[in-house]
Design a protein around this motif. Structure first.
Motif, PDB file in Angstrom:
ATOM      1  N   LEU A   3       1.005  -1.253   0.116  1.00 15.79           N
ATOM      2  CA  LEU A   3      -0.091   0.056  -0.116  1.00 15.79           C
ATOM      3  C   LEU A   3       0.968   1.149   0.010  1.00 15.79           C
ATOM      4  O   LEU A   3       1.653   1.483   0.699  1.00 15.79           O
ATOM      5  CB  LEU A   3      -0.724   0.192   1.165  1.00 15.79           C
ATOM      6  CG  LEU A   3      -1.859   1.294   1.297  1.00 15.79           C
ATOM      7  CD1 LEU A   3      -2.700   1.366   0.239  1.00 15.79           C
ATOM      8  CD2 LEU A   3      -2.622   1.077   2.515  1.00 15.79           C
ATOM      9  N   ASN A   4       0.818   2.052  -0.956  1.00 13.70           N
ATOM     10  CA  ASN A   4       1.510   3.262  -1.136  1.00 13.70           C
ATOM     11  C   ASN A   4       0.788   4.465  -0.816  1.00 13.70           C
ATOM     12  O   ASN A   4      -0.057   4.848  -1.773  1.00 13.70           O
ATOM     13  CB  ASN A   4       2.239   3.207  -2.742  1.00 13.70           C
ATOM     14  CG  ASN A   4       3.016   4.639  -2.853  1.00 13.70           C
ATOM     15  OD1 ASN A   4       3.237   5.321  -1.954  1.00 13.70           O
ATOM     16  ND2 ASN A   4       3.874   4.493  -3.655  1.00 13.70           N
ATOM     17  N   MET A   5       0.981   5.043   0.066  1.00 17.60           N
ATOM     18  CA  MET A   5       0.257   6.418   0.459  1.00 17.60           C
ATOM     19  C   MET A   5       1.111   7.388   0.516  1.00 17.60           C
ATOM     20  O   MET A   5       0.905   8.506   1.199  1.00 17.60           O
ATOM     21  CB  MET A   5      -0.538   6.148   1.833  1.00 17.60           C
ATOM     22  CG  MET A   5      -1.674   5.148   1.578  1.00 17.60           C
ATOM     23  SD  MET A   5      -2.661   4.807   3.220  1.00 17.60           S
ATOM     24  CE  MET A   5      -3.356   6.016   3.359  1.00 17.60           C
ATOM     25  N   SER A   6       2.185   7.523   0.091  1.00 11.68           N
ATOM     26  CA  SER A   6       3.400   8.293   0.145  1.00 11.68           C
ATOM     27  C   SER A   6       2.938   9.877  -0.801  1.00 11.68           C
ATOM     28  O   SER A   6       2.202   9.616  -1.641  1.00 11.68           O
ATOM     29  CB  SER A   6       4.662   7.948  -0.775  1.00 11.68           C
ATOM     30  OG  SER A   6       4.635   7.787  -1.924  1.00 11.68           O
ATOM     31  N   THR A   7       3.550  10.885  -0.453  1.00 13.54           N
ATOM     32  CA  THR A   7       3.381  12.105  -1.131  1.00 13.54           C
ATOM     33  C   THR A   7       1.713  12.554  -1.315  1.00 13.54           C
ATOM     34  O   THR A   7       1.205  12.675  -2.403  1.00 13.54           O
ATOM     35  CB  THR A   7       3.867  12.056  -2.556  1.00 13.54           C
ATOM     36  OG1 THR A   7       5.306  11.311  -2.229  1.00 13.54           O
ATOM     37  CG2 THR A   7       4.445  13.463  -3.065  1.00 13.54           C
ATOM     38  N   ASN A   8       0.877  12.303  -0.232  1.00 13.82           N
ATOM     39  CA  ASN A   8      -0.275  12.875  -0.195  1.00 13.82           C
ATOM     40  C   ASN A   8      -0.761  13.594   0.534  1.00 13.82           C
ATOM     41  O   ASN A   8      -1.832  14.036   0.925  1.00 13.82           O
ATOM     42  CB  ASN A   8      -1.189  11.400   0.115  1.00 13.82           C
ATOM     43  CG  ASN A   8      -1.483  10.670  -1.022  1.00 13.82           C
ATOM     44  OD1 ASN A   8      -1.925  10.940  -2.057  1.00 13.82           O
ATOM     45  ND2 ASN A   8      -0.887   9.193  -0.920  1.00 13.82           N
ATOM     46  N   TYR A   9       0.339  14.506   1.274  1.00 12.24           N
ATOM     47  CA  TYR A   9      -0.079  15.544   2.327  1.00 12.24           C
ATOM     48  C   TYR A   9      -0.824  15.103   3.233  1.00 12.24           C
ATOM     49  O   TYR A   9      -1.661  16.039   3.953  1.00 12.24           O
ATOM     50  CB  TYR A   9      -0.702  16.687   1.515  1.00 12.24           C
ATOM     51  CG  TYR A   9       0.447  17.156   0.574  1.00 12.24           C
ATOM     52  CD1 TYR A   9       1.448  18.087   0.870  1.00 12.24           C
ATOM     53  CD2 TYR A   9       0.139  16.942  -0.805  1.00 12.24           C
ATOM     54  CE1 TYR A   9       2.342  18.345  -0.229  1.00 12.24           C
ATOM     55  CE2 TYR A   9       0.907  17.381  -1.741  1.00 12.24           C
ATOM     56  CZ  TYR A   9       2.108  18.389  -1.492  1.00 12.24           C
ATOM     57  OH  TYR A   9       2.788  18.471  -2.634  1.00 12.24           O
ATOM     58  N   LEU A  10      -0.797  13.690   3.944  1.00  9.93           N
ATOM     59  CA  LEU A  10      -1.637  13.429   5.141  1.00  9.93           C
ATOM     60  C   LEU A  10      -1.098  13.930   6.372  1.00  9.93           C
ATOM     61  O   LEU A  10       0.117  13.971   6.473  1.00  9.93           O
ATOM     62  CB  LEU A  10      -1.338  11.682   5.027  1.00  9.93           C
ATOM     63  CG  LEU A  10      -2.110  11.058   3.805  1.00  9.93           C
ATOM     64  CD1 LEU A  10      -1.494   9.539   4.161  1.00  9.93           C
ATOM     65  CD2 LEU A  10      -3.348  11.171   3.701  1.00  9.93           C
ATOM     66  N   THR A  11      -2.049  14.371   7.133  1.00 12.73           N
ATOM     67  CA  THR A  11      -1.622  14.964   8.536  1.00 12.73           C
ATOM     68  C   THR A  11      -1.762  14.341   9.596  1.00 12.73           C
ATOM     69  O   THR A  11      -1.387  14.254  10.716  1.00 12.73           O
ATOM     70  CB  THR A  11      -2.402  16.512   8.601  1.00 12.73           C
ATOM     71  OG1 THR A  11      -3.828  16.209   8.705  1.00 12.73           O
ATOM     72  CG2 THR A  11      -2.042  17.445   7.560  1.00 12.73           C
ATOM     73  N   GLU A  12      -2.847  13.100   9.348  1.00 13.13           N
ATOM     74  CA  GLU A  12      -3.107  12.107  10.483  1.00 13.13           C
ATOM     75  C   GLU A  12      -3.572  10.968   9.820  1.00 13.13           C
ATOM     76  O   GLU A  12      -4.039  10.857   8.498  1.00 13.13           O
ATOM     77  CB  GLU A  12      -3.968  12.656  11.150  1.00 13.13           C
ATOM     78  CG  GLU A  12      -5.273  13.059  10.693  1.00 13.13           C
ATOM     79  CD  GLU A  12      -6.356  13.647  11.914  1.00 13.13           C
ATOM     80  OE1 GLU A  12      -7.054  12.965  12.293  1.00 13.13           O
ATOM     81  OE2 GLU A  12      -6.154  14.862  11.984  1.00 13.13           O
ATOM     82  N   ILE A  13      -3.531   9.699  10.394  1.00 14.09           N
ATOM     83  CA  ILE A  13      -3.779   8.485  10.076  1.00 14.09           C
ATOM     84  C   ILE A  13      -4.712   7.950  11.076  1.00 14.09           C
ATOM     85  O   ILE A  13      -4.211   7.912  12.308  1.00 14.09           O
ATOM     86  CB  ILE A  13      -2.645   7.606   9.980  1.00 14.09           C
ATOM     87  CG1 ILE A  13      -1.605   8.019   8.652  1.00 14.09           C
ATOM     88  CG2 ILE A  13      -3.153   5.934   9.448  1.00 14.09           C
ATOM     89  CD1 ILE A  13      -2.260   7.963   7.281  1.00 14.09           C
ATOM     90  N   SER A  14      -6.002   7.588  10.615  1.00 12.65           N
ATOM     91  CA  SER A  14      -6.838   6.594  11.732  1.00 12.65           C
ATOM     92  C   SER A  14      -6.374   5.202  11.910  1.00 12.65           C
ATOM     93  O   SER A  14      -6.150   4.684  10.610  1.00 12.65           O
ATOM     94  CB  SER A  14      -8.301   6.950  11.161  1.00 12.65           C
ATOM     95  OG  SER A  14      -9.028   6.126  11.904  1.00 12.65           O
ATOM     96  N   PRO A  15      -6.589   4.675  13.195  1.00 11.63           N
ATOM     97  CA  PRO A  15      -6.345   3.397  13.374  1.00 11.63           C
ATOM     98  C   PRO A  15      -7.289   2.542  12.459  1.00 11.63           C
ATOM     99  O   PRO A  15      -7.008   1.369  12.436  1.00 11.63           O
ATOM    100  CB  PRO A  15      -6.241   3.149  14.716  1.00 11.63           C
ATOM    101  CG  PRO A  15      -6.099   4.486  15.187  1.00 11.63           C
ATOM    102  CD  PRO A  15      -6.602   5.545  14.405  1.00 11.63           C
ATOM    103  N   ILE A  16      -8.414   2.725  12.238  1.00 12.62           N
ATOM    104  CA  ILE A  16      -9.372   2.418  11.673  1.00 12.62           C
ATOM    105  C   ILE A  16      -8.994   1.889  10.237  1.00 12.62           C
ATOM    106  O   ILE A  16      -9.283   0.660   9.673  1.00 12.62           O
ATOM    107  CB  ILE A  16     -10.694   3.086  11.622  1.00 12.62           C
ATOM    108  CG1 ILE A  16     -11.255   3.221  13.034  1.00 12.62           C
ATOM    109  CG2 ILE A  16     -11.746   2.252  10.727  1.00 12.62           C
ATOM    110  CD1 ILE A  16     -12.422   4.273  13.023  1.00 12.62           C
ATOM    111  N   LEU A  17      -8.169   2.713   9.683  1.00 10.69           N
ATOM    112  CA  LEU A  17      -7.741   2.497   8.218  1.00 10.69           C
ATOM    113  C   LEU A  17      -6.937   0.995   8.182  1.00 10.69           C
ATOM    114  O   LEU A  17      -7.207   0.300   7.092  1.00 10.69           O
ATOM    115  CB  LEU A  17      -6.770   3.462   7.824  1.00 10.69           C
ATOM    116  CG  LEU A  17      -6.217   3.406   6.505  1.00 10.69           C
ATOM    117  CD1 LEU A  17      -6.990   3.468   5.436  1.00 10.69           C
ATOM    118  CD2 LEU A  17      -5.307   4.437   6.353  1.00 10.69           C
ATOM    119  N   PHE A  18      -6.549   0.753   9.133  1.00  9.80           N
ATOM    120  CA  PHE A  18      -5.672  -0.706   9.255  1.00  9.80           C
ATOM    121  C   PHE A  18      -6.338  -1.742   9.890  1.00  9.80           C
ATOM    122  O   PHE A  18      -5.634  -3.051  10.202  1.00  9.80           O
ATOM    123  CB  PHE A  18      -4.269  -0.518   9.705  1.00  9.80           C
ATOM    124  CG  PHE A  18      -3.325   0.624   9.054  1.00  9.80           C
ATOM    125  CD1 PHE A  18      -3.104   0.625   7.770  1.00  9.80           C
ATOM    126  CD2 PHE A  18      -2.960   1.836   9.827  1.00  9.80           C
ATOM    127  CE1 PHE A  18      -2.552   1.644   6.898  1.00  9.80           C
ATOM    128  CE2 PHE A  18      -2.289   2.617   8.966  1.00  9.80           C
ATOM    129  CZ  PHE A  18      -2.086   2.647   7.876  1.00  9.80           C
TER     130      PHE A  18
END
Length: 85
Positions: A3-18
């Motif tokens: 899973l490549n989520m690089s270079t998306n200007y993400l500021t936070e990641i929700s634990p639900i995602l994984f």
């Protein structure tokens, strides 16, 4: 899987995602704007072998962030603002 989520200007990641990603082997979150990682964030990706968190704005990492990553072989944290691990 990868899973490549690089270079998306993400500021936070929700634990639900994984929450249902136990087949994930490589996760690339590099080159975002992440500054904090929640405890237990990667708990449900226990088969993860490579985790790329480089080139973010991460300041602090607690020992609980990587809990359950028993198969992790490579961890990339360079180019962050880490003060405390």
């Amino acid at each position: 899987s990868y899973l490549n989520m690089s270079t998306n200007y993400l500021t936070e990641i929700s634990p639900i995602l994984f929450s249902d990603q136990n087949g994930l082997l490589i996760l690339d979150l590099s080159k975002n704007q992440l500054n904090e990682l929640d405890d237990f964030l990667f708990e449900n990706v226990f088969n993860l072998k490579i985790l790329k968190l480089n080139s973010n704005k991460i300041k602090n990492i607690t020992r609980l962030v990587f809990r359950g990553l028993f198969n992790l072989k490579e961890l990339y944290l360079s180019n962050n603002l880490i003060d405390l691990i």
